[in-house]
Design an enzyme around this catalytic site. Structure first.
Site, PDB file in Angstrom:
ATOM      1  N   CYS A   1       0.839  -1.194   0.000  1.00  0.00           N
ATOM      2  CA  CYS A   1       0.000   0.000   0.000  1.00  0.00           C
ATOM      3  C   CYS A   1       0.878   1.248   0.000  1.00  0.00           C
ATOM      4  CB  CYS A   1      -0.987  -0.041   1.151  1.00  0.00           C
ATOM      5  SG  CYS A   1      -2.401   1.073   0.934  1.00  0.00           S
TER       6      CYS A   1
ATOM      7  N   HIS B   1      -3.360  -5.075   0.826  1.00  0.00           N
ATOM      8  CA  HIS B   1      -2.734  -5.532   2.076  1.00  0.00           C
ATOM      9  C   HIS B   1      -2.766  -7.061   2.141  1.00  0.00           C
ATOM     10  CE1 HIS B   1      -2.208  -1.740   4.424  1.00  0.00           C
ATOM     11  NE2 HIS B   1      -3.058  -1.308   3.511  1.00  0.00           N
TER      12      HIS B   1
ATOM     13  N   GLU C   1      -1.077  -9.019   3.972  1.00  0.00           N
ATOM     14  CA  GLU C   1      -0.942  -9.528   5.345  1.00  0.00           C
ATOM     15  C   GLU C   1      -2.292  -9.707   6.024  1.00  0.00           C
ATOM     16  OE1 GLU C   1      -1.096  -5.065   6.021  1.00  0.00           O
ATOM     17  OE2 GLU C   1      -0.505  -6.464   4.447  1.00  0.00           O
TER      18      GLU C   1
END
Length: 233
Positions: free
Chosen positions: A99, A198, A200
Site C-alpha cells: 500500500c 494488504h 498480510e
C-alpha cells in the site's frame, strides 16, 4: 538453513497491529521479522529483506504533489523509509512494498503519485474494505503473475492514493477494473515488488501467502545482508 531476518516498517503509533500481521505472515513462511519505527534505534543485526508497510499518506512535498488538508502524514517515517530504500535498493536487498510502501518505492525511484485517486478516476467506487472485494488484473508474464497464480485476483482496498508516473526501472504489474495501478515491480532486481493492497490481512488466501514466501526465499539467498543500524532513524 538460517531463517532470514526481514525488517518491517510501521508507524510509531498504532502500527503494532500491522506489524503483528506481518510477523505472522513471515513466520508462516519461515522468516523472522523486526519492527522498524521512526525515532527508534534500527536493529544491530543486518537485514536480508525489507517490507515497507502501509499507513499514513506520504508527504506530497517529497514528490511534488498537491498538498491536501485533513490527511495524516508522518514526515519522520517518510525520512526513515527513504533512507532505508536509499541503502537497500542499490544493494539489491529483496523489498516488498505494501500500500503506502508500494507508493514509497515509486517515489524513492523518482516517480510520482496521484494524491487523491478520486480526483483523477472520478468513476472509481469509494471502496474501503479489508475483505477481498476488489478485482485486479495481473500483467501476464510479470514476476507478480509467476508468484500469485491468480488472474484476475480479488484483493482488499484501503487506499486513496496511487502510483502516477513510474519511478526509474519500474513497470506496472497489475491494475484494477478502473485502470488504477495496483502493483509495480522491477524485473531486473532479485525481488522488488509493490502491491497496493494488504496481503498480510488476507491470511487465508494462498496466493497472498505465496507473495511472502517468495520474499522469504529471495531473502534467504542474500549473501551480503544490509547493516542498517548506522542509518538515521
Amino acid at each position: 538453513m538460517t531463517r532470514p531476518l526481514i525488517g518491517v516498517t510501521t508507524s510509531r503509533q498504532g502500527g503494532w497491529r500491522s506489524y503483528l500481521m506481518h510477523r505472522l505472515a513471515l513466520l508462516r513462511v519461515g522468516a523472522r521479522s523486526v519492527r522498524l519505527m521512526p525515532g527508534e534505534p534500527l536493529p544491530e543485526e543486518p537485514l536480508q529483506g525489507l517490507i515497507i508497510g502501509g499507513g499514513d499518506d506520504i508527504g506530497a512535498e517529497i514528490y511534488g504533489g498537491k498538498v491536501l488538508p485533513d490527511v495524516r502524514i508522518d514526515p519522520e517515517r517518510d525520512r526513515m523509509e527513504l533512507a532505508l530504500l536509499k541503502a537497500a535498493l542499490p544493494a539489491q536487498l529483496p523489498v516488498l512494498g505494501i500500500c503506502r510502501g508500494s507508493q514509497m518505492i515509486n517515489v524513492a525511484l523518482g516517480g510520482t503519485l496521484h494524491t487523491d485517486i478520486y480526483e483523477v478516476y472520478v468513476q472509481a467506487p469509494k471502496m474501503r474494505t479489508v475483505l477481498p472485494k476488489k478485482r485486479v488484473s495481473i500483467e501476464s508474464g510479470s514476476r507478480l503473475d509467476e508468484i500469485l497464480h491468480c488472474n484476475p485476483c480479488l484483493v482488499n482496498a484501503l487506499h486513496h492514493q496511487s502510483v502516477d508516473r513510474l519511478g526509474d526501472g519500474l513497470r506496472i504489474a497489475a491494475r484494477d477494473e478502473i485502470g488504477i495501478v495496483q502493483a509495480i515491480e522491477n524485473e531486473k532486481a532479485p525481488f522488488l515488488i509493490g502491491v497496493q493492497w494488504h496481503p498480510e490481512l488476507l491470511v487465508w488466501k494462498k496466493p497472498q501467502q505465496r507473495l511472502f514466501a517468495a520474499l522469504s526465499h529471495a531473502a534467504g539467498e542474500v549473501t551480503a545482508p544490509l547493516g542498517v543500524a548506522a542509518l538515521a532513524s
